[in-house]
Design a protein around this motif. Structure first.
Motif, PDB file in Angstrom:
ATOM      1  N   LYS A 151       0.755  -1.281   0.301  1.00 45.59           N
ATOM      2  CA  LYS A 151       0.155   0.114   0.230  1.00 45.59           C
ATOM      3  C   LYS A 151       0.764   1.311  -0.328  1.00 45.59           C
ATOM      4  O   LYS A 151       0.237   2.466  -0.587  1.00 45.59           O
ATOM      5  N   ARG A 152       1.854   1.321   0.610  1.00 42.56           N
ATOM      6  CA  ARG A 152       2.585   2.631   0.857  1.00 42.56           C
ATOM      7  C   ARG A 152       3.783   2.495  -0.096  1.00 42.56           C
ATOM      8  O   ARG A 152       3.565   3.892  -1.304  1.00 42.56           O
ATOM      9  N   CYS A 154       2.507   1.875  -3.210  1.00 37.69           N
ATOM     10  CA  CYS A 154       0.945   2.370  -3.936  1.00 37.69           C
ATOM     11  C   CYS A 154       1.014   3.599  -3.697  1.00 37.69           C
ATOM     12  O   CYS A 154       1.152   4.486  -4.972  1.00 37.69           O
ATOM     13  N   ASP A 155       0.988   3.974  -2.784  1.00 35.49           N
ATOM     14  CA  ASP A 155       0.707   5.249  -2.563  1.00 35.49           C
ATOM     15  C   ASP A 155       2.169   6.570  -3.612  1.00 35.49           C
ATOM     16  O   ASP A 155       2.087   7.246  -3.502  1.00 35.49           O
ATOM     17  N   LYS A 158       2.125   6.688  -6.895  1.00 39.02           N
ATOM     18  CA  LYS A 158       0.776   7.428  -7.097  1.00 39.02           C
ATOM     19  C   LYS A 158       1.264   8.967  -6.867  1.00 39.02           C
ATOM     20  O   LYS A 158       0.771   9.796  -8.444  1.00 39.02           O
ATOM     21  N   ALA A 159       2.097   9.265  -6.201  1.00 42.63           N
ATOM     22  CA  ALA A 159       2.805  10.990  -6.023  1.00 42.63           C
ATOM     23  C   ALA A 159       3.960  10.995  -7.250  1.00 42.63           C
ATOM     24  O   ALA A 159       3.474  11.620  -8.033  1.00 42.63           O
ATOM     25  N   THR A 172       4.204  14.927   2.368  1.00 46.80           N
ATOM     26  CA  THR A 172       3.222  14.926   2.043  1.00 46.80           C
ATOM     27  C   THR A 172       2.526  13.219   2.688  1.00 46.80           C
ATOM     28  O   THR A 172       1.066  13.162   3.274  1.00 46.80           O
ATOM     29  N   LEU A 173       3.236  12.138   2.514  1.00 42.30           N
ATOM     30  CA  LEU A 173       3.301  10.836   3.222  1.00 42.30           C
ATOM     31  C   LEU A 173       3.797  10.862   4.884  1.00 42.30           C
ATOM     32  O   LEU A 173       3.508   9.818   5.631  1.00 42.30           O
TER      33      LEU A 173
END
Length: 210
Positions: A151-152, A154-155, A158-159, A172-173
């Motif tokens: 999941k991380r 993927c985050d 996306k960024a 952001t994260l």
């Protein structure tokens, strides 16, 4: 004191390693270099106890540097520090004379342990490298590359696709820039990308981001 030379073509990685290792009382960093030729020449000139050597280097790659050092009868112990855990890289490095093989995503404590162990005349392979070496010995076929992202990851992906830089992604994260860099390396490896542009294209082609 253990005398070190750091060889990595990414300045940010160099700076991060230098900053972390300088906190160890028994480590003395003699030089930081960014090309294969500089790694070879600095090792011969400075005679460090340990050379931390990246595989992907300009001029000469890390394995070529290692082979040249072995031919020059250098007493410096070499630890390959790489993002690659493929069997080919591990086996070639060990055959060329590497005393250690550590992935770039290991914790700093493990890297310090590897340096100390190699400086004492022993060998150190991180668990993934040990697995690859055992596969070679047992002639186990290479496993297909895992394209599944956490999941991380993927985050972060996306960024990246949105055009954010490492610092923006980190803010952001709420993670460190170094952690973003590690995720970026892992994502590239999983998707088989060699550049950010290629990573973005593969992410869109695979439908991982929209």
């Amino acid at each position: 004191m253990i005398k070190l030379v750091l060889a990595d073509d990414h300045r940010l990685m160099q700076d991060g390693l230098k900053s972390r290792l300088e906190r160890e009382d028994n480590l003395n960093i003699l030089a930081c270099v960014g090309t294969g030729n500089e790694a070879f020449e600095s090792t011969l000139a400075l005679k460090p106890d340990v050379l931390l050597l990246d595989i992907n280097m300009p001029n000469l790659n890390g394995i070529e540097v290692l082979e040249k050092l072995s031919g020059s009868k250098s007493d410096t112990a070499v630890i390959m520090l790489s993002m690659h855990d493929s069997r080919d890289y591990v086996v070639r490095s060990v055959k060329a004379g590497a005393k250690g093989y550590v992935l770039k995503d290991v914790g700093s404590e493990e890297l310090v342990m590897a340096i100390n162990q190699v400086a004492q005349g022993r060998s150190y392979l991180c668990p993934q490298a040990s697995d690859r070496l055992l596969e070679q010995i047992n002639d186990v076929p290479d496993q297909p590359r895992d394209d599944n992202l956490s999941k991380r990851e993927c985050d972060v992906l996306k960024a990246i696709v949105s055009g954010a830089c490492n610092r923006e992604i980190a803010d952001t994260l709420h993670i460190s820039v170094r952690t973003v860099e590690t995720h970026r390396l892992r994502i590239k490896k999983k998707l088989g990308a060699t550049s950010t542009a290629m990573l973005v294209k593969l992410a869109l082609d695979k439908g991982l981001v929209h």
